[in-house]
Design a protein around this motif. Structure first.
Motif, PDB file in Angstrom:
ATOM      1  N   UNK A   1     -36.965  70.472  -8.628  1.00  0.00           N
ATOM      2  CA  UNK A   1     -37.834  71.584  -9.050  1.00  0.00           C
ATOM      3  C   UNK A   1     -37.226  72.944  -8.779  1.00  0.00           C
ATOM      4  N   UNK A   2     -36.399  73.030  -7.728  1.00  0.00           N
ATOM      5  CA  UNK A   2     -35.829  74.324  -7.342  1.00  0.00           C
ATOM      6  C   UNK A   2     -34.678  74.760  -8.240  1.00  0.00           C
ATOM      7  N   UNK A   3     -34.168  73.849  -9.065  1.00  0.00           N
ATOM      8  CA  UNK A   3     -33.049  74.191  -9.940  1.00  0.00           C
ATOM      9  C   UNK A   3     -33.502  75.117 -11.070  1.00  0.00           C
ATOM     10  N   UNK A   4     -32.588  75.985 -11.518  1.00  0.00           N
ATOM     11  CA  UNK A   4     -32.925  76.915 -12.607  1.00  0.00           C
ATOM     12  C   UNK A   4     -33.334  76.151 -13.864  1.00  0.00           C
ATOM     13  N   UNK A   5     -32.560  75.135 -14.185  1.00  0.00           N
ATOM     14  CA  UNK A   5     -32.882  74.274 -15.323  1.00  0.00           C
ATOM     15  C   UNK A   5     -33.408  72.958 -14.767  1.00  0.00           C
TER      16      UNK A   5
ATOM     17  N   UNK B   1     -35.108  63.415 -14.442  1.00  0.00           N
ATOM     18  CA  UNK B   1     -35.006  63.063 -13.017  1.00  0.00           C
ATOM     19  C   UNK B   1     -36.373  63.165 -12.350  1.00  0.00           C
ATOM     20  N   UNK B   2     -37.130  64.209 -12.729  1.00  0.00           N
ATOM     21  CA  UNK B   2     -38.471  64.406 -12.174  1.00  0.00           C
ATOM     22  C   UNK B   2     -39.391  63.254 -12.556  1.00  0.00           C
TER      23      UNK B   2
END
Length: 397
Positions: free
Chosen positions: A302-306, A311-312
């Motif tokens: 979730x913390x990634x920009x994209x 994966x989620x």
């Protein structure tokens, strides 16, 4: 949670109004520093006796405060280890008190941390109780605060009170006797270790050494110790498996391996239901470890920009296996599947949630990205089957 213990021992409690995960670590640390400064300014605080404490994530935050704030003399860390033990330095020592349940997945991490603290000559104690990832009771928090008092008496930071020392000693000895009577001999040994660490600075501890020597001679103790060592070794191997396979599965979106994870959870359940006390505790710890590991990965994605929605999706599917009664993860799978118009997957997880007892119809009809899904006959047929009354009429052709 500390109120009664603090009242008993004469401690002042203070906390920032807002500390949470939505603001940066540096901002949280600044707020903590300002709280300490304000408290010292308005109340008669002994600045050589400032301690921080917390449970779980709060404990992890407390554990790093001495690296950023001056004059932190000790920590009570409930169910949490130091995130990066490499930060520990003999140039910045503090008194560390860990409090942890034997079924808490942080138990093994705190055992490792204690060895590091011993090596670096940090004053430390580890208070162990028979429980999981939960707040320790008032008696144990009271014991932790007494440890600070006894330490400061030994160092001359506060006047020595022989009556207080004897009362504390008697309380600890009583705790040991109760645990021994309950045949919780490994936890009883931990109490003796604590007592030897604390009271050697105040009085002769030969009687405690003799108690420990006799305890270790008992046949039951030796059997329990063997079982625990075997369980800890098995636990370390299983943790390595879980870390390796989760990394691989998230990277490759390996839905085929969900069956393997389901099998692993059934194996852990066998440990918990079995008769081996050490393996029961290990099973609980590993359940906690797997769930924390998946949650950390969810936060990372979730913390990634994209955001990698595939994966989620996989991680939330996995969470329905490792924590089958946490319905938020079913709803997240339904949302992500519906967003990609994979209505078959969404309907499957809808029925799984309803089978397991999910009943919040309002929440169900408010799931993001399900506007098209909610008006399909398949969706409403499943809702009608389990909740009796679907919002939209099911029309059979």
């Amino acid at each position: 949670m500390f109120k009664n213990a603090a009242e008993q021992e004469g401690y002042i409690l203070a906390s920032p109004n807002h500390i949470n995960d939505t603001i940066s670590l540096s901002e949280n640390m600044l707020r903590t520093g300002r709280t300490i400064e304000s408290t010292v300014r308005i109340l008669p605080v002994n600045t050589s006796r400032i301690y921080v404490a917390g449970f779980s994530n709060g404990g992890r935050f407390a554990n790093i405060t001495p690296f950023f704030l001056k004059n932190i003399n000790g920590i009570i860390s409930c169910g949490a280890s130091v995130m990066n033990p490499e930060m520990l330095s003999s140039k910045n020592r503090f008194h560390f008190i860990g409090v942890v349940g034997k079924k808490d997945f942080n138990y093994t991490e705190l055992l490792k941390l204690q060895k590091i603290l011993h090596r670096l000559k940090f004053q430390n104690q580890l208070i162990v109780f028979d429980g999981g990832q939960e707040w320790p009771n008032n008696d144990l928090l009271h014991t932790a605060l007494m440890r600070f008092n006894l330490s400061d008496m030994a160092k001359g930071a506060i006047p020595k009170d022989s009556v207080y020392v004897q009362k504390a000693y008697d309380e600890d000895l009583r705790r040991f006797s109760v645990l021994r009577g309950q045949l919780k001999l490994l936890i009883a040994e931990k109490v003796l270790d604590e007592m030897l660490s604390v009271y050697r600075l105040h009085q002769n501890t030969d009687s405690l050494k003799e108690l420990k020597k006799n305890l270790r001679k008992e046949r039951l103790y030796r059997a329990l110790k063997r079982n625990e060592n075997a369980a800890l070794f098995k636990e370390s191997l299983l943790k390595e498996d879980y870390l390796y396979y989760l990394d691989e599965d998230v990277l490759t979106y390996n839905y085929n391996n969900l069956g393997w994870w389901n099998y692993q959870m059934s194996e852990l359940d066998k440990f918990i239901q079995g008769g081996n006390t050490a393996e029961k505790a290990m099973g609980h710890r590993l359940f906690g470890f797997v769930n924390a590991l998946i949650e950390d990965n969810i936060d990372l994605v979730r913390s990634e920009k994209q955001v990698d929605e595939e994966a989620l999706l996989f991680l939330n599917m996995l969470k329905t296996i490792t924590e089958p009664t946490d319905f938020d993860h079913y709803l997240k799978v339904i949302s992500l599947a519906a967003k990609n118009e994979d209505f078959g997957t969404a309907i499957f997880y809808l029925e799984e949630a309803l089978k397991k007892g999910f009943k919040d119809k309002e929440k169900l009809y408010a799931v993001e990205h399900t506007a098209l899904l909610r008006i399909t006959p398949e969706f409403n047929k499943v809702v009608e089957k389990y909740l009796k009354d679907a919002r939209y009429e099911v029309i059979e052709e």
